[in-house]
Design a protein around this motif. Sequence first.
Motif, PDB file in Angstrom:
ATOM      1  N   PRO A 116       0.831  -1.208   0.000  1.00  0.00           N
ATOM      2  CA  PRO A 116       0.000   0.000   0.000  1.00  0.00           C
ATOM      3  C   PRO A 116       0.869   1.263   0.000  1.00  0.00           C
ATOM      4  CG  PRO A 116      -0.737  -1.581   1.666  1.00  0.00           C
ATOM      5  CD  PRO A 116       0.575  -2.068   1.160  1.00  0.00           C
ATOM      6  N   GLY A 117       0.509   2.234  -0.800  1.00  0.00           N
ATOM      7  CA  GLY A 117       1.251   3.484  -0.827  1.00  0.00           C
ATOM      8  C   GLY A 117       2.674   3.345  -1.325  1.00  0.00           C
ATOM      9  N   TYR A 118       2.893   2.414  -2.253  1.00  0.00           N
ATOM     10  CA  TYR A 118       4.253   2.154  -2.743  1.00  0.00           C
ATOM     11  C   TYR A 118       4.874   3.414  -3.338  1.00  0.00           C
ATOM     12  CZ  TYR A 118       8.000  -0.002  -5.500  1.00  0.00           C
ATOM     13  OH  TYR A 118       9.214  -0.332  -6.049  1.00  0.00           O
ATOM     14  N   THR A 119       4.123   4.154  -4.114  1.00  0.00           N
ATOM     15  CA  THR A 119       4.605   5.419  -4.659  1.00  0.00           C
ATOM     16  C   THR A 119       3.964   6.580  -3.918  1.00  0.00           C
ATOM     17  OG1 THR A 119       2.867   5.498  -6.343  1.00  0.00           O
ATOM     18  CG2 THR A 119       4.938   4.413  -6.948  1.00  0.00           C
ATOM     19  N   TRP A 120       4.657   7.709  -3.848  1.00  0.00           N
ATOM     20  CA  TRP A 120       4.130   8.884  -3.163  1.00  0.00           C
ATOM     21  C   TRP A 120       4.662  10.152  -3.824  1.00  0.00           C
ATOM     22  CZ3 TRP A 120       8.141  11.777  -1.396  1.00  0.00           C
ATOM     23  CH2 TRP A 120       9.348  11.112  -1.110  1.00  0.00           C
ATOM     24  N   GLN A 121       3.939  11.223  -3.619  1.00  0.00           N
ATOM     25  CA  GLN A 121       4.335  12.535  -4.138  1.00  0.00           C
ATOM     26  C   GLN A 121       3.808  13.594  -3.193  1.00  0.00           C
ATOM     27  OE1 GLN A 121       2.189  15.119  -5.567  1.00  0.00           O
ATOM     28  NE2 GLN A 121       4.014  16.417  -5.848  1.00  0.00           N
ATOM     29  N   VAL A 122       4.611  14.628  -2.965  1.00  0.00           N
ATOM     30  CA  VAL A 122       4.211  15.688  -2.056  1.00  0.00           C
ATOM     31  C   VAL A 122       4.761  17.013  -2.558  1.00  0.00           C
ATOM     32  CG1 VAL A 122       6.242  15.376  -0.567  1.00  0.00           C
ATOM     33  CG2 VAL A 122       4.156  16.395   0.368  1.00  0.00           C
TER      34      VAL A 122
ATOM     35  N   ARG B  75      18.922   4.440  -5.679  1.00  0.00           N
ATOM     36  CA  ARG B  75      18.671   5.374  -4.585  1.00  0.00           C
ATOM     37  C   ARG B  75      19.675   6.521  -4.641  1.00  0.00           C
ATOM     38  NH1 ARG B  75      16.101   4.395   0.173  1.00  0.00           N
ATOM     39  NH2 ARG B  75      14.823   2.507   0.278  1.00  0.00           N
ATOM     40  N   PRO B  76      19.244   7.729  -4.307  1.00  0.00           N
ATOM     41  CA  PRO B  76      20.206   8.832  -4.286  1.00  0.00           C
ATOM     42  C   PRO B  76      21.150   8.711  -3.088  1.00  0.00           C
ATOM     43  CG  PRO B  76      18.088   9.576  -3.474  1.00  0.00           C
ATOM     44  CD  PRO B  76      17.887   8.166  -3.966  1.00  0.00           C
TER      45      PRO B  76
ATOM     46  N   SER C 280       9.846   8.300   2.497  1.00  0.00           N
ATOM     47  CA  SER C 280      10.974   7.376   2.507  1.00  0.00           C
ATOM     48  C   SER C 280      12.248   8.100   2.103  1.00  0.00           C
ATOM     49  CB  SER C 280      10.725   6.200   1.539  1.00  0.00           C
ATOM     50  OG  SER C 280      10.955   6.595   0.201  1.00  0.00           O
ATOM     51  N   THR C 281      13.380   7.415   2.266  1.00  0.00           N
ATOM     52  CA  THR C 281      14.648   7.963   1.809  1.00  0.00           C
ATOM     53  C   THR C 281      14.875   7.690   0.325  1.00  0.00           C
ATOM     54  OG1 THR C 281      15.806   5.944   2.494  1.00  0.00           O
ATOM     55  CG2 THR C 281      15.720   7.762   4.090  1.00  0.00           C
ATOM     56  N   PHE C 282      13.981   6.917  -0.294  1.00  0.00           N
ATOM     57  CA  PHE C 282      14.106   6.632  -1.727  1.00  0.00           C
ATOM     58  C   PHE C 282      13.365   7.721  -2.505  1.00  0.00           C
ATOM     59  CE2 PHE C 282      14.544   2.751  -4.752  1.00  0.00           C
ATOM     60  CZ  PHE C 282      15.175   3.562  -5.690  1.00  0.00           C
ATOM     61  N   VAL C 283      14.013   8.874  -2.610  1.00  0.00           N
ATOM     62  CA  VAL C 283      13.468   9.985  -3.389  1.00  0.00           C
ATOM     63  C   VAL C 283      13.802   9.726  -4.852  1.00  0.00           C
ATOM     64  CG1 VAL C 283      13.547  12.477  -3.769  1.00  0.00           C
ATOM     65  CG2 VAL C 283      13.740  11.551  -1.445  1.00  0.00           C
ATOM     66  N   ARG C 284      12.783   9.739  -5.689  1.00  0.00           N
ATOM     67  CA  ARG C 284      12.986   9.444  -7.110  1.00  0.00           C
ATOM     68  C   ARG C 284      13.145  10.707  -7.956  1.00  0.00           C
ATOM     69  NH1 ARG C 284      13.440   3.873  -8.769  1.00  0.00           N
ATOM     70  NH2 ARG C 284      12.191   2.590  -7.376  1.00  0.00           N
ATOM     71  N   ALA C 285      12.493  11.790  -7.535  1.00  0.00           N
ATOM     72  CA  ALA C 285      12.552  13.015  -8.332  1.00  0.00           C
ATOM     73  C   ALA C 285      12.252  14.218  -7.455  1.00  0.00           C
ATOM     74  CB  ALA C 285      11.558  12.958  -9.494  1.00  0.00           C
TER      75      ALA C 285
ATOM     76  N   GLY D 255       8.657   9.770  -4.658  1.00  0.00           N
ATOM     77  CA  GLY D 255       9.511   8.634  -4.378  1.00  0.00           C
ATOM     78  C   GLY D 255       8.718   7.360  -4.245  1.00  0.00           C
ATOM     79  N   THR D 256       9.403   6.316  -3.783  1.00  0.00           N
ATOM     80  CA  THR D 256       8.765   5.028  -3.536  1.00  0.00           C
ATOM     81  C   THR D 256       9.159   4.524  -2.157  1.00  0.00           C
ATOM     82  OG1 THR D 256      10.606   3.881  -4.636  1.00  0.00           O
ATOM     83  CG2 THR D 256       8.656   4.350  -5.965  1.00  0.00           C
ATOM     84  N   GLY D 257       8.309   3.674  -1.582  1.00  0.00           N
ATOM     85  CA  GLY D 257       8.605   3.052  -0.305  1.00  0.00           C
ATOM     86  C   GLY D 257       8.152   3.862   0.891  1.00  0.00           C
ATOM     87  N   HIS D 258       8.439   3.307   2.066  1.00  0.00           N
ATOM     88  CA  HIS D 258       8.046   3.933   3.333  1.00  0.00           C
ATOM     89  C   HIS D 258       9.086   3.576   4.383  1.00  0.00           C
ATOM     90  CE1 HIS D 258       4.589   4.690   6.444  1.00  0.00           C
ATOM     91  NE2 HIS D 258       5.576   5.559   6.531  1.00  0.00           N
TER      92      HIS D 258
END
Length: 345
Positions: A215-221, A255-256, A286-291, A305-308
């Motif tokens: 659940p909530g694998y991808t996120w944007q804020v 991961r960055p 999460s610390t896995f920021v994608r963009a 990003g993805t993850g939690h």
Amino acid sequence: MRGAEQLPPMNRQAFLASSAALVALPRIAKATGGLDVAGQAAQHPMRVLLASGTFELPRPIDAWHFAWGERTYRGSFATIALPDGRTGLVNTLPLDAYLAGVLSKEVSPSWPAASQQAQAIVARTYALGKLRPLKLYDVVASEADQRYDGIDGESVEGRSAVEMTGGTIVTFAGAPAHVAYSSCCGGETADSGDVWNTPYPYLRAIVDPHCANSPGYTWQVDVPTTAMQSAFGSDLAGIGTLRAIELAATSPADRPRAIRFIGESATFEASPNRFRSSLGTSVVRSTFVRAVAFAPGASSVSVSGTGHGHGVGLCQWGAREFGAGGASAHDIVAFYFPGTDLGRA
């Protein structure tokens, strides 16, 4: 939670070896799921800080159980004077009794048995690594360490996972390993060196597609620019007008290693962990920021990003899928902590 602090060198082996002999704890009757904390492997005493500040005093039930608020707990309780002047409430109980109150708050009792057993092994290893014999308590009862709700947090399945793995921990080179876990790694676990500046050979980045259906694998804020300025203060002010924000990564899929802020006169970098904690872990999931999308003069910065969670070590949702696919607890631990073995506490 769970391993969010910088991991210190482990020098408590002598204490672990002797604590079982030093503590004579009353036997607890077997619970529905078969929990029996009378064995030597379960006797390491855990001191859990339940509350600090102003709180209602617990009510003793018998010699080995007490009630506090709407919950009941195994073991004993005591109030302590904390260094900041506040009063603390500490619950002391055997390790595996503590784990029984942790496990089903960390993962669902409906998950595969092997996934729960892997969680029990990692949670036990984490708890042993937190023993602080010279301090007033070992762990707190929140996700800052491991969520612990006493007897009310137990389940038949969780107690069974604790019992089936009794005394089993993750080891490396013959010593207890430093472990961590988070809800969802987002497709690749994180290197502890990138997150906490403390590298371990078995806490490195591993591609892990197994949690993609969580659940909530991808996120944007959208983060207000003012919040960004407040979070990074003098570091951001010292680079002049912000021109761009970039991800320092080997490839777009990785991961960055850092988030780079480029100003008109200088540049500074923040680790993924600092970036997340400074802006708020409920904001940056999460610390896995994608963009990171930023335009000079804009009122907000788009972060996705993805993850939690921090992403280091065991990925709980990935472990769930491993278990559902027939993997054993040993298989799961070996995947997330490569090069380690299973040993005894």
